[in-house]
Design a protein around this motif. Structure first.
Motif, PDB file in Angstrom:
ATOM      1  N   GLU A 156     -45.144 -35.074 -45.177  1.00  0.00           N
ATOM      2  CA  GLU A 156     -45.693 -35.331 -44.160  1.00  0.00           C
ATOM      3  C   GLU A 156     -44.617 -34.745 -43.031  1.00  0.00           C
ATOM      4  N   LEU A 157     -45.073 -34.199 -42.122  1.00  0.00           N
ATOM      5  CA  LEU A 157     -44.246 -33.878 -40.890  1.00  0.00           C
ATOM      6  C   LEU A 157     -44.283 -34.752 -39.868  1.00  0.00           C
ATOM      7  N   PRO A 158     -43.218 -35.043 -39.228  1.00  0.00           N
ATOM      8  CA  PRO A 158     -43.139 -35.816 -37.937  1.00  0.00           C
ATOM      9  C   PRO A 158     -44.067 -35.252 -36.837  1.00  0.00           C
ATOM     10  N   VAL A 159     -45.078 -36.084 -35.974  1.00  0.00           N
ATOM     11  CA  VAL A 159     -45.847 -35.627 -35.260  1.00  0.00           C
ATOM     12  C   VAL A 159     -45.158 -34.738 -34.127  1.00  0.00           C
ATOM     13  N   GLY A 160     -44.002 -35.310 -33.837  1.00  0.00           N
ATOM     14  CA  GLY A 160     -42.997 -34.530 -32.698  1.00  0.00           C
ATOM     15  C   GLY A 160     -42.765 -33.014 -33.110  1.00  0.00           C
ATOM     16  N   VAL A 161     -42.593 -32.769 -34.200  1.00  0.00           N
ATOM     17  CA  VAL A 161     -42.471 -31.310 -34.845  1.00  0.00           C
ATOM     18  C   VAL A 161     -43.420 -30.512 -34.600  1.00  0.00           C
TER      19      VAL A 161
END
Length: 345
Positions: free
Chosen positions: A316-321
């Protein structure tokens, strides 16, 4: 000129109002739809009817735990954070009369981040104290930028340049704190600094929800003053003697919304920049469209979070990325456009 203003308040104004209403309904409908879709997706997939039954109070203990305790707070945090950033960005861009101005560009988010990191790393503080630290840092950054950039009025580009400098200093301070922190605290703060909705719970929903309930009505009540302020300081003062008070109030609301959103999810980049620009293109820049900006921001964040969860599953990626990948080209396009038309603050 008076006749022109009167004409613009007639059929043209009505068409703009209808278009803004349609856009607001469309963006909020899209945000809610994507949020519901996100709740159905996960390690334990749930069909939409089951989710709706659970939200209505008819689900099992398992579905209640999955939906209400875990996935719903995350989706709500994304919607509310996006809405807060959308409104804050719309207000700041209109006040500065510059499409490049947003909380993340002029250092407000950096101030909130620095304040929150101090509380996380320095004191191991609870969510309430982290929110307080974010508010204090955002206010300090905003006052610094305002004091340095003000020179017989607002200059949009001066505000951007001063804000970039303040953001750089505060970012360096946050990085220094990370380098001196214990590894677990530093990891938690580093993930938070990128902007993430992972693990969000109901205490993360409360601050930004309360901020929107308190500050959004104030902003909407001052929409006409905001439109007057867009005409420039001299003309605004001649049209409304209390315009200075309205500017300070609107700026305080934008700072508060940005700080509370940052405290809930971290500095989710470029949402406050992109959301108002989408609305301005659709409404031909004739209306602030703050409700539509809120809906657009909400849609951008929940859609980006859904993509961050599913694009590289099970990782899962951070949404900010994801928002940075989308927002950075928009910023470059705005800079190129400003250079072409010779825009100045």
């Amino acid at each position: 000129m008076t006749a022109t203003l009167v004409l613009r308040r007639g059929p043209v104004s009505a068409r703009i109002g209808v278009r803004g209403l349609v856009l607001a309904i469309a963006t909020w409908t899209g945000a809610v739809a994507v949020g519901l879709a996100a709740i159905t997706i996960g390690e334990y997939p749930l069909p939409l009817p089951t989710v709706l039954d659970t939200l209505a109070g008819n689900g099992s203990l398992i579905t209640y735990d999955i939906v209400v305790s875990h996935r719903l707070p995350r989706a709500l945090t994304g919607v509310l954070v996006g809405a807060a950033f959308g409104v804050a960005g719309g207000v700041l861009q209109r006040l500065a009369r510059n499409p490049l101005v947003s909380p993340d560009v002029i250092g407000i988010n950096a101030g909130a981040s620095a304040g929150a990191v101090v509380m996380i790393i320095g004191f191991g503080a609870s969510a309430a104290w982290v929110t307080g630290g974010a508010l204090a840092g955002a206010v300090l950054a905003a006052l610094t930028v305002y004091a340095v950039a003000w020179r017989n009025g607002f200059s949009g580009y001066r505000l951007v340049l001063v804000g970039i400098g303040v953001a750089a200093m505060l970012g360096s301070a946050a990085t220094f704190l990370l380098s001196r922190a214990e590894i677990n605290a530093a990891y938690a703060a580093a993930v938070w600094l990128v902007g993430s909705l992972s693990g969000r719970s109901w205490p993360d929903v409360v601050p930004v929800a309360a901020g929107l309930c308190l500050l959004l009505p104030v902003v909407l009540a001052l929409v006409r003053r905001l439109q007057v302020l867009e005409l420039g300081d001299d003309l605004a003062r001649s049209l409304s003697p209390r315009v200075g008070r309205a500017r300070v109030t609107l700026l305080a609301c934008a700072v508060g919304l940005s700080a509370l959103a940052t405290a809930s999810a971290g500095p989710v980049g470029f949402v406050a920049l992109v959301a108002p620009q989408i609305v301005r293109r659709v409404l031909a820049e004739r209306s602030p469209g703050l409700v539509a900006s809120a809906g657009t921001g909400a849609f951008v964040v929940v859609a980006a979070d859904l993509l961050a969860r599913t694009a590289f599953a099970p990782r899962e990626l951070p949404v900010g990325v994801v928002t940075a990948v989308v927002g950075a080209p928009v910023l470059i396009a705005l800079l190129v456009r400003s250079n072409r038309i010779g825009a100045s603050g």
